[in-house]
Design an enzyme around this catalytic site. Structure first.
Site: not given
Ligand SMILES: *Cc1c(COP(=O)(O)O)cnc(C)c1O
Length: 384
Positions: A41, A139, A261, A314
């Site tokens: 992802k 979640r 800054y 930036m």
């Molecule tokens: C992002 C995610 C993973 C992968 O998690 P990592 O800690 O990056 O290995 C697995 N399962 C779900 C549901 C996730 O959202």
């Protein structure tokens, strides 16, 4: 890793495809006989799904997890025969895109189950489905009550082909946290009430908790990219990443002068400051800024750790290089061997995951470890 091309502009992110494949192979060996998938992802955690998915396919990975339908569409083109799960489930209005990509939505609420079920009935096909049950993360996922309702009234599941039942752990990075075992017990209870299907509970840290957490499929993301979030010991993966930024100039700063800054850092002695071409627009965390009272990030200059002086801006950081001979045009390592994403995250009060996924698009990306060099599980271990 190979040396950097001399033509590189402000900086280079070097991504080692061979090491990503090797990390996947090591985790796949660790969890056997369970299957090892890959979470790709967010553009493979910012590193480039277009290059990483083919490398993982070549290494033998057969199951990929993306978040969104758009990511599923991209992943399908790169992995034509893989099983593809969409972790965001059935986003409103996105069923067609998921179907076109032959992606399996990870359904996480009764609304999604009903909608996907109605679609299956409407088109007269048994639709491949993954079910996410919540076991304490609160979640995504069907609640215990939802699962109960489906057990009493399984109608919505009838036209669905349940391929996977999964849940997600809240505290897998800490093997001492009793919540892990508690979630595992809830998972076993809930999946016993659902149609029989392969199960998946563990991501990168969860798979380090041992075989009882592996079930049929594990789904690491971060670990594939060299991440070390597990606190119970090292995950057997190696760094895949080097982020190098260019020294634009080195300036002398008199004792008492401020840098950056708001003048938040003041030279306590005659100092030399390197101005380096990376900033928060490149994903380098602004929270790694340093004042005289509070240390911020560090970078590796010719193998020496040098502290950031003043605010991260930036496009630029300023680094105290008083004790290191460094020249305009030199590359300094902002992340790399010896300076992990976890360390950079810690210096900025965040986690390596956030540092990794934010690395911007402005730097040139160089991929090393060509596909042809990557060991394939089919040839190296005689598997199909
Ligand atoms: C992002 C995610 C993973 C992968 O998690 P990592 O800690 O990056 O290995 C697995 N399962 C779900 C549901 C996730 O959202």
């Amino acid at each position: 890793m190979t040396s950097l091309p001399p033509s590189a502009g402000p900086g280079v992110i070097t991504i080692d495809l061979r090491q990503i494949a090797a990390n996947w192979c090591v985790l796949a060996d660790l969890v056997r006989p369970a299957e090892c998938g890959a979470v790709v992802k967010a553009n493979a955690y910012g590193l480039g799904a277009d290059r990483i998915i083919p490398a993982l396919v070549h290494a033998g990975c057969r199951s990929f997890f993306v978040a969104t339908p758009g990511e599923a569409t991209q992943a399908r083109m790169l992995a034509p025969t893989a099983t593809l799960y969409a972790l965001d489930g059935l986003l409103a209005g996105c069923a067609d895109e998921l179907l076109a990509a032959s992606a399996i939505p990870v359904l996480a609420s009764m609304a999604e189950v009903r909608e996907w079920s109605a679609l299956a009935t409407q088109i007269g096909a048994r639709l491949a489905t993954a079910l996410h049950v919540d076991t304490g993360l609160n979640r995504l996922g069907l609640s215990a009550g939802d699962v109960e309702a489906l057990m009493r009234e399984p109608g919505p599941l009838a036209p669905l082909d349940v391929r996977l039942i999964m849940s997600h752990l809240a505290s897998a990075d800490d093997p001492a946290d009793p919540k892990n075992e508690a979630q595992r017990a809830v998972f076993d209870t809930l999946r016993a009430r659902l149609p029989e299907a392969p199960a998946s509970l563990a991501a990168s840290d969860g798979l380090m908790l041992g075989a009882p957490y592996h079930y049929e499929l594990v789904r690491p993301g971060y670990g594939l990219y060299g991440g070390q979030a597990f606190r119970g010991g090292p995950t057997p993966v190696a760094s895949v990443l080097r982020v190098a930024a260019r020294v634009l100039q080195v300036r002398d700063v008199s004792a008492g002068e401020t840098v950056g800054y708001s003048g938040s850092w003041r030279a306590g002695r005659a100092a030399r400051v390197a101005v380096v071409s990376i900033g928060y627009a490149d994903g380098y965390p602004r929270a790694a800024s340093a004042t005289n009272d509070m240390a911020g990030g560090r970078v590796l200059v010719r193998g020496v750790f040098c502290p950031i002086a003043g605010r991260v801006s930036m496009d630029l950081i300023t680094v105290d290089v008083t004790d290191v001979p460094v020249l305009r045009g030199d590359l300094v390592d902002v992340i790399g061997p010896g300076l992990s994403i976890e360390t950079v995250g810690t210096h900025a009060g965040t986690i390596g995951y956030e540092v990794l996924t934010r690395l911007g698009q402005r730097f040139e990306r160089v991929y090393v470890g060509e596909e042809a060099d990557i060991p394939s599980s089919r040839t190296s271990r005689g598997e199909g």
